[in-house]
Design an enzyme around this catalytic site. Structure first.
Site, PDB file in Angstrom:
ATOM      1  N   ASP A   1       4.843  -8.558   6.177  1.00  0.00           N
ATOM      2  CA  ASP A   1       5.854  -7.782   5.452  1.00  0.00           C
ATOM      3  C   ASP A   1       6.849  -7.105   6.385  1.00  0.00           C
ATOM      4  OD1 ASP A   1       4.033  -5.893   6.393  1.00  0.00           O
ATOM      5  OD2 ASP A   1       3.545  -5.088   4.417  1.00  0.00           O
TER       6      ASP A   1
ATOM      7  N   MET B   1      -0.024  -6.898   5.469  1.00  0.00           N
ATOM      8  CA  MET B   1      -0.668  -7.380   6.695  1.00  0.00           C
ATOM      9  C   MET B   1      -2.152  -7.018   6.751  1.00  0.00           C
ATOM     10  SD  MET B   1       2.286  -6.470   9.534  1.00  0.00           S
ATOM     11  CE  MET B   1       1.446  -7.313  10.895  1.00  0.00           C
ATOM     12  N   HIS B   2      -2.859  -7.708   7.652  1.00  0.00           N
ATOM     13  CA  HIS B   2      -4.207  -7.341   8.135  1.00  0.00           C
ATOM     14  C   HIS B   2      -5.356  -7.592   7.162  1.00  0.00           C
ATOM     15  CE1 HIS B   2      -1.803  -5.369  11.155  1.00  0.00           C
ATOM     16  NE2 HIS B   2      -1.479  -4.361  10.391  1.00  0.00           N
TER      17      HIS B   2
END
Length: 498
Positions: A239, A81-82
């Site tokens: 995820d 992520m991110h």
């Protein structure tokens, strides 16, 4: 027989799994790629390494399994992520990706808080933390304005890989929720947040459901991967959202505890208006119009690995953990806090550091080892208690990751959480969740819940021992005092860290 493929794009490697209609993993393969730390607190990767690794892994999967490419109905993704990937109008990457574990953006987080105030939690439902995407965009805006001026859109890691595989620009809701630019409740990009930082909404890609088809493989990609160009590609998810799917967290009260490098407690939520004031993360689920509450311990399994490598490097993990069952609950009055890289939940504190409290000359390596396991689990219980305080009853928790591989630790989780711990028969985590999205998207099942019933089977259940649970209740209260007692000391010690 038909198959689907789950692609899990992690921080250190990409993993692909070939799954049949009964949820059995026929074959799996992984390819690693490098991580770059060009400056202190920086963490970057070359997005093209993800693409190369994914294509190699897919080709190996097809070659090793021996199946015909026509047997693969579709594939989908789980992704770290991110991470920020900026691309121009031709889809070319403008700079290395800035990853979730990059912490250069503290100043930008303070800017977000000052600019948005209470509106941040109201709209984005999450605090401004260094790992999130908006602070990274603002860092580029302030430090590399010429790069941002060339950007057509920003993508997250798995979305860039999917772009390269299909030519389609899109982002699913579960990953978009981790950017701080999404209005999580209304499932739209927030014009209010974007305008507050002079960012055009056109920088944000099209939003889609995790199970939505986003194209088929481009001809050259199909040839490189060993698949057909007609292979359907589905959006995929973050995820943790995919980990929730892979653990069957698809209904009220369903909760998962994942212990890997970090530790995650995740609970299903259907109320889009729930506002926990940023105490835990609140993200969109991979299931349509569903959400999840999530607490994070930054150094869960990492604390155990660090301790073993530092003090018992000559032992295998099995040897290292073999004696912990012989040590009573509480490790002989020894408490460990797993703050060795700072902490996320419930203390978003970059300066706090870990500690052993209560050491005496009677403690052995095994006492310390059990204390590390207990401290990690106490930290995760803090997230569980926040979820319980929101009104949820948690009596059963599905364990995945490294924390599901040791029986003594599974029983410890049952006793500390005071809940039954379920270990799954085949635990593939986010990769299985990605495969489930492909299976549902391909029409194998009428719902993700039906897919979970077919794919996910429990193996063992560990029930809490009332006496042990009572002991741990008292120890947990002591554990919670350590942060407040050591915070100021750690702030002062920060000046001495090299």
């Amino acid at each position: 027989m038909k198959y689907v493929i789950g692609v899990d794009l992690g921080t250190s490697a990409v993993k692909t799994v070939l799954v049949d209609p009964q949820g059995k993993v026929a074959f799996e393969h992984s390819e690693s790629y490098p991580l770059s730390r060009p400056q202190p607190n920086w963490s970057e990767q070359n997005p093209e390494d993800w693409v190369k690794g994914t294509l190699v892994s897919l080709r190996r999967l097809i070659e090793v399994s021996g199946i015909a490419p026509s047997q693969v109905d579709g594939l989908s993704f789980s992704g770290q992520m991110h991470g920020l990937v900026l691309v121009d109008k031709e889809g070319q990457v403008l700079r290395p990706a800035i990853l979730w574990n990059d912490t250069r953006t503290t100043a930008q987080c303070r800017r977000i808080e000052k600019t948005l105030g209470a509106k941040l939690i109201e709209v984005a439902r999450n605090r401004a933390l260094e790992g999130f995407t908006l602070p990274k965009i603002l860092w580029v805006q302030e430090n590399e304005p010429e790069v941002l001026s060339q950007a057509y859109q920003f993508l997250l890691p798995k979305d860039y890989v999917r772009l390269r595989l299909t030519g389609d620009y899109a982002m699913d809701y579960s990953d978009a929720a981790g950017t701080l630019l999404l209005d999580v409740g209304s499932k739209t990009w927030s014009a209010e947040i974007a305008e507050a930082f002079e960012l055009p909404l056109s920088l944000c890609p099209r939003l889609v459901e995790s199970f939505e088809q986003t194209g088929t493989l481009l001809p050259d990609i199909a040839e490189a991967s060993g698949l057909l160009s007609s292979t359907k590609v589905f959006a995929g998810g973050a995820d943790n959202a995919c980990g929730a799917l892979g653990a069957g967290v698809l209904g009220e009260g369903r909760t998962m505890c994942s212990i890997g490098t970090s530790g995650v407690v995740l609970s299903y939520e259907s109320n889009k208006d729930l506002n926990l004031e940023g105490k835990v993360h609140f993200f969109n689920h991979g299931e349509k119009d569903a959400y999840y509450i999530m607490g994070v311990t930054l150094a869960a399994g990492h604390s155990l690995t660090w301790f073993k490598e530092t003090f018992a490097a000559d032992k295998s993990f099995d040897e290292f953990l073999s004696g912990v069952s012989s040590i009573p609950a509480g490790s002989g009055g020894l408490l460990f806090t797993p703050y060795i890289v700072g902490e996320r939940t419930p203390h978003p504190d970059a300066n706090i550091r870990g500690s052993f409290i209560g050491m005496d000359s009677g403690h052995t390596l095994t006492h310390f080892t059990r204390s590390v396991l207990e401290g990690i689990t106490f930290s995760l219980r803090e997230s569980i208690e926040i979820v319980r305080d929101s009104g949820k009853e948690i009596t059963e928790i599905i364990a995945i990751g490294g924390g599901a591989k040791n029986e003594a630790w599974l029983q410890m989780q049952a006793d500390i959480f005071n809940a039954s711990i379920v270990r799954l028969e085949s635990e593939q985590g986010p990769a299985m969740g990605a495969a489930m999205l492909a299976a549902y998207g391909s029409g194998w099942f009428t719902s993700l819940s039906a897919c979970a019933e077919a794919f996910i089977r429990p193996a063992d259940v560990y029930k809490p021992d009332p006496k042990q649970a009572a002991i741990y209740d008292g120890l947990f209260n002591l554990y919670q005092e350590v942060y407040g007692q050591t915070r100021e000391l750690n702030n002062k010690l920060a000046a001495y860290r090299q």
